[in-house]
Design a protein around this motif. Structure first.
Motif, PDB file in Angstrom:
ATOM      1  N   ALA A  87       0.824  -1.214   0.000  1.00  0.00           N
ATOM      2  CA  ALA A  87       0.000   0.000   0.000  1.00  0.00           C
ATOM      3  C   ALA A  87       0.858   1.263   0.000  1.00  0.00           C
ATOM      4  O   ALA A  87       0.488   2.278  -0.605  1.00  0.00           O
ATOM      5  N   LYS A  88       2.011   1.224   0.646  1.00  0.00           N
ATOM      6  CA  LYS A  88       2.866   2.404   0.762  1.00  0.00           C
ATOM      7  C   LYS A  88       3.962   2.457  -0.298  1.00  0.00           C
ATOM      8  O   LYS A  88       4.830   3.338  -0.255  1.00  0.00           O
ATOM      9  N   GLY A  89       3.978   1.494  -1.234  1.00  0.00           N
ATOM     10  CA  GLY A  89       4.985   1.520  -2.285  1.00  0.00           C
ATOM     11  C   GLY A  89       6.325   0.948  -1.882  1.00  0.00           C
ATOM     12  O   GLY A  89       7.361   1.356  -2.381  1.00  0.00           O
ATOM     13  N   ARG A  90       6.324  -0.006  -0.978  1.00  0.00           N
ATOM     14  CA  ARG A  90       7.524  -0.723  -0.534  1.00  0.00           C
ATOM     15  C   ARG A  90       8.563   0.219   0.088  1.00  0.00           C
ATOM     16  O   ARG A  90       9.708   0.311  -0.373  1.00  0.00           O
ATOM     17  N   PRO A  91       8.212   0.937   1.134  1.00  0.00           N
ATOM     18  CA  PRO A  91       9.144   1.919   1.714  1.00  0.00           C
ATOM     19  C   PRO A  91      10.246   1.265   2.535  1.00  0.00           C
ATOM     20  O   PRO A  91      10.177   0.088   2.907  1.00  0.00           O
ATOM     21  N   ARG A  92      11.272   2.059   2.832  1.00  0.00           N
ATOM     22  CA  ARG A  92      12.277   1.640   3.800  1.00  0.00           C
ATOM     23  C   ARG A  92      11.703   1.787   5.207  1.00  0.00           C
ATOM     24  O   ARG A  92      10.835   2.626   5.440  1.00  0.00           O
ATOM     25  N   PHE A  93      12.195   0.968   6.131  1.00  0.00           N
ATOM     26  CA  PHE A  93      11.816   1.208   7.515  1.00  0.00           C
ATOM     27  C   PHE A  93      12.547   2.453   8.011  1.00  0.00           C
ATOM     28  O   PHE A  93      13.572   2.863   7.471  1.00  0.00           O
ATOM     29  N   THR A  94      12.016   3.051   9.044  1.00  0.00           N
ATOM     30  CA  THR A  94      12.582   4.295   9.545  1.00  0.00           C
ATOM     31  C   THR A  94      13.941   4.048  10.201  1.00  0.00           C
ATOM     32  O   THR A  94      14.163   3.022  10.848  1.00  0.00           O
ATOM     33  N   THR A  95      14.865   4.989  10.038  1.00  0.00           N
ATOM     34  CA  THR A  95      16.188   4.862  10.651  1.00  0.00           C
ATOM     35  C   THR A  95      16.574   6.087  11.483  1.00  0.00           C
ATOM     36  O   THR A  95      17.419   5.976  12.373  1.00  0.00           O
ATOM     37  N   ALA A  96      15.984   7.239  11.197  1.00  0.00           N
ATOM     38  CA  ALA A  96      16.351   8.452  11.947  1.00  0.00           C
ATOM     39  C   ALA A  96      15.970   8.292  13.423  1.00  0.00           C
ATOM     40  O   ALA A  96      14.869   7.853  13.748  1.00  0.00           O
ATOM     41  N   ARG A  97      16.891   8.609  14.302  1.00  0.00           N
ATOM     42  CA  ARG A  97      16.692   8.534  15.760  1.00  0.00           C
ATOM     43  C   ARG A  97      16.158   7.166  16.180  1.00  0.00           C
ATOM     44  O   ARG A  97      15.331   7.051  17.076  1.00  0.00           O
ATOM     45  N   THR A  98      16.679   6.133  15.504  1.00  0.00           N
ATOM     46  CA  THR A  98      16.207   4.762  15.734  1.00  0.00           C
ATOM     47  C   THR A  98      17.378   3.854  16.065  1.00  0.00           C
ATOM     48  O   THR A  98      18.416   3.893  15.395  1.00  0.00           O
ATOM     49  N   TYR A  99      17.205   3.037  17.104  1.00  0.00           N
ATOM     50  CA  TYR A  99      18.180   1.996  17.440  1.00  0.00           C
ATOM     51  C   TYR A  99      17.654   0.686  16.877  1.00  0.00           C
ATOM     52  O   TYR A  99      16.621   0.172  17.327  1.00  0.00           O
ATOM     53  N   LEU A 100      18.351   0.148  15.884  1.00  0.00           N
ATOM     54  CA  LEU A 100      17.936  -1.083  15.200  1.00  0.00           C
ATOM     55  C   LEU A 100      18.865  -2.214  15.590  1.00  0.00           C
ATOM     56  O   LEU A 100      20.093  -2.105  15.452  1.00  0.00           O
ATOM     57  N   VAL A 101      18.299  -3.321  16.051  1.00  0.00           N
ATOM     58  CA  VAL A 101      19.121  -4.428  16.538  1.00  0.00           C
ATOM     59  C   VAL A 101      18.505  -5.761  16.134  1.00  0.00           C
ATOM     60  O   VAL A 101      17.283  -5.920  16.102  1.00  0.00           O
ATOM     61  N   THR A 102      19.372  -6.711  15.810  1.00  0.00           N
ATOM     62  CA  THR A 102      18.976  -8.074  15.435  1.00  0.00           C
ATOM     63  C   THR A 102      19.606  -9.062  16.398  1.00  0.00           C
ATOM     64  O   THR A 102      20.800  -8.957  16.707  1.00  0.00           O
ATOM     65  N   ASP A 103      18.835 -10.024  16.854  1.00  0.00           N
ATOM     66  CA  ASP A 103      19.350 -11.090  17.722  1.00  0.00           C
ATOM     67  C   ASP A 103      19.839 -12.240  16.847  1.00  0.00           C
ATOM     68  O   ASP A 103      19.044 -12.940  16.223  1.00  0.00           O
ATOM     69  N   LEU A 104      21.165 -12.436  16.787  1.00  0.00           N
ATOM     70  CA  LEU A 104      21.740 -13.518  15.989  1.00  0.00           C
ATOM     71  C   LEU A 104      22.123 -14.725  16.839  1.00  0.00           C
ATOM     72  O   LEU A 104      22.726 -15.665  16.323  1.00  0.00           O
TER      73      LEU A 104
END
Length: 462
Positions: free
Chosen positions: A361-378
Motif C-alpha cells: 500500500a505504501k509503495g515498498r518503503p524503507r523502515f525508519t532509521t532516523a533517531r532509531t536503534y535497530l538491533v537483530t538477535d543472531l
C-alpha cells in the motif's frame, strides 16, 4: 600483531561465475512482499574463519578449500537454483527471480596473514574486511540484473581460510543463510543432498487482495523532523564491541522490576540497557521522538506455519516509540517494558501478513532509521555453528556493523560465554556512550559497589 594495526593485501583470482552442476528449472519465481521491501535491497555479508584441519592422509588439512568449496557450491546450487538466477523488477516495483542458472560470483584468494593475527576474539568490524569480501560493504545497493551471491575464499598463511559471503538480502534472512551454509557443509562432507531441502513458498507472505492491514506499523512511518538526527553522512564513526558476560546479564535481570525479572529474555535485558545508553549519548532534545526497532523471526509464530526449509525473509520489526526524555529520565524498567511490548505486539498470527499489505500500500518503503536503534538477535540464527569440512567455524557472523547492530554469541578470552553488541557511533557520541554505560552501571545497579564485585562485567574492546 594487534588486530587494529593489521594490514595486508589479498591476491585474488579473476572472478568467475559458478553455475549449478546439473540442469535446473528455467522459470520466474516472485519474491514475497516481505522479501522485496526497499530496506532489504542490499547485499548482507557473513564472514567465516576456519582453522587448518587436523593432519592426516585423508584429512581436510591436505585439501585446497578454494577447489573443494567451489565444487560444493556448484552442487548446492542445484537445490538452491534461484540463487543462481537474476532479479528482475516488474510493475509496481515487484521483484521476481528469473531462474537463469547463470551462476554466482566466486573468487579464490591468498593472504600472507595468519588467523591469530586477527586477534583473540573476532567481532565486527573484522580487520581488513575489504580484502576478504568481493564487494564494498553498503546498506543499499542495486540488486536488479546482477548476481545474487558473491563468495571469496581466502587461504591464510597458517593453513586456515576465510569464507566471505555476500548475498542479496531479498533472497534470504539470517536463518536462511544459516540453512544454505549448512547445506554447503553437508555436501562438502559427502552428502548427496541437503538434510533440509530448500522450499520457496514465497506466496505465503504475499500481500492480500484486497489489501487489509490489521495493525499499525510504525516501523514504516517516518519520524517527525528527521533532520534532527545526530548521525549524518560523512561523520567519522568509531566502532567498539561490548561484551555482556553471564554475570552482567544476571545483574541486568536483578535490576529489572520484580514483575519482569522472570518474563524477560536476555535479548530484552541487554537491548533496553544499550538503547538508553545510546540515546543519552546522542544528546537528543528531551521532546525528540526516538525509536527502538528489533528484527523478529516469525518462523514458528505463523498459522499456518511456514514449511521446514523456507529460506526467505520471515522477519518483521518490533517497534517502540517514546521521547528521549522519557527513555533516559525514567528507570531502566521503563525501557525494558517498552522493548518487551515491542516484541509482543508482532507475535500475532497475522502481523507479518499485515506488514506485507502495508508495504504494498505504501509503495515498498524503507523502515525508519532516523533517531532509531535497530538491533537483530543472531544468537539463535546458528550462523556461527557451521562446519565446511574443516571443523566448526572459529567465527561466523556479519563482517561489519553500521547504524544497525547485532546480539552475537561470543566466548571471551577467559572462556566466558556471553553476548557481544557491536556499536558504531560518531567519535564524540562514542565517548559519551562509554560514559553512560559506566554511569548506569554505578547508579542503576544498587549498592555503590565496583563493577567487578557487582558482577556486571560489561567490557569493551577496540
Amino acid at each position: 600483531m594487534a588486530s587494529g594495526s593489521l594490514a595486508f593485501v589479498a591476491r585474488r583470482s579473476e572472478p568467475e561465475l559458478v553455475a549449478p552442476s546439473k540442469p535446473t528449472p528455467r522459470e520466474r519465481k516472485p519474491l514475497s512482499d516481505i522479501d522485496d521491501q526497499e530496506s532489504l535491497r542490499f547485499y548482507r555479508s557473513v564472514i567465516y574463519f576456519f582453522r587448518r584441519g587436523p593432519a592426516g592422509a585423508d584429512s581436510s588439512s591436505s585439501k585446497d578449500p578454494v577447489g573443494v568449496l567451489k565444487r560444493a557450491l556448484a552442487d548446492v546450487l542445484v537445490f538452491y537454483y534461484p540463487i543462481a538466477g537474476r532479479i528482475r523488477e516488474e510493475a509496481g516495483r515487484k521483484l521476481v527471480v528469473d531462474c537463469t542458472g547463470e551462476g554466482v560470483v566466486f573468487v579464490g584468494a591468498d593472504a600472507d596473514v595468519r588467523l591469530d593475527d586477527f586477534g583473540s576474539t573476532l567481532t565486527p568490524p573484522i580487520p581488513c574486511t575489504g580484502e576478504l569480501l568481493c564487494l564494498p560493504e553498503s546498506s543499499s545497493a542495486t540488486v536488479v540484473d546482477r548476481p545474487l551471491l558473491y563468495i571469496q575464499v581466502t587461504r591464510l598463511a597458517c593453513g586456515g581460510f576465510v569464507f566471505g559471503l555476500q548475498i542479496c538480502h531479498c533472497l534470504a534472512d539470517a536463518p536462511g543463510v544459516g540453512q544454505f551454509m549448512t547445506a554447503v557443509g553437508e555436501l562438502v562432507r559427502g552428502a548427496a543432498a541437503p538434510s533440509v531441502r530448500p522450499v520457496w513458498a514465497r506466496e505465503l507472505l504475499a500481500a492480500r487482495s484486497p489489501l487489509r492491514p490489521a495493525y499499525e506499523h510504525p516501523e514504516y512511518e517516518a519520524v517527525a523532523d528527521p533532520g534532527k538526527d545526530r548521525i549524518f553522512p560523512g561523520d567519522v564513526m568509531l566502532h567498539r564491541p561490548f561484551f555482556f558476560c553471564p554475570a552482567a546479564i544476571a545483574a541486568l535481570r536483578k535490576a529489572a522490576p520484580p514483575q519482569l525479572r522472570n518474563r524477560c529474555s536476555r535479548f530484552e535485558l541487554v537491548a533496553a540497557f544499550v538503547w538508553r545508553c545510546r540515546t543519552a549519548a546522542l544528546v537528543y532534545d528531551p521532546s525528540d521522538e526516538v525509536r527502538f526497532l528489533c528484527v523478529v523471526n516469525a518462523r514458528g509464530k505463523l498459522r499456518p506455519p511456514l514449511p521446514e526449509g523456507f529460506y526467505g525473509n520471515a522477519l518483521t520489526f518490533g517497534t517502540a516509540v517514546t521521547t528521549a526524555g522519557e527513555l533516559c529520565e525514567r528507570p531502566y524498567g521503563h525501557a525494558l517494558e517498552l522493548v518487551r511490548k515491542a516484541k509482543e505486539r508482532v507475535m500475532t498470527d497475522d502481523y507479518l501478513q499485515s506488514a506485507a499489505d502495508v508495504l504494498v500500500a505504501k509503495g515498498r518503503p524503507r523502515f525508519t532509521t532516523a533517531r532509531t536503534y535497530l538491533v537483530t538477535d543472531l544468537t539463535k540464527a546458528r550462523l556461527h555453528d557451521i562446519d565446511l569440512g574443516w571443523g566448526t567455524a572459529v567465527y561466523g557472523a556479519p563482517a561489519t556493523t553500521t547504524l544497525a547492530t547485532f546480539h552475537m554469541p561470543t566466548t571471551n578470552a577467559e572462556g566466558e560465554e556471553g553476548i557481544t553488541v557491536p556499536i558504531c557511533l560518531p567519535v564524540q557520541a562514542m565517548e559519551r556512550f562509554i560514559t553512560e554505560m559506566e554511569w548506569l552501571e554505578k547508579t542503576t545497579f544498587s549498592g555503590g559497589v565496583s563493577e567487578r564485585s557487582l558482577g556486571l562485567g560489561i567490557s569493551s574492546r577496540l
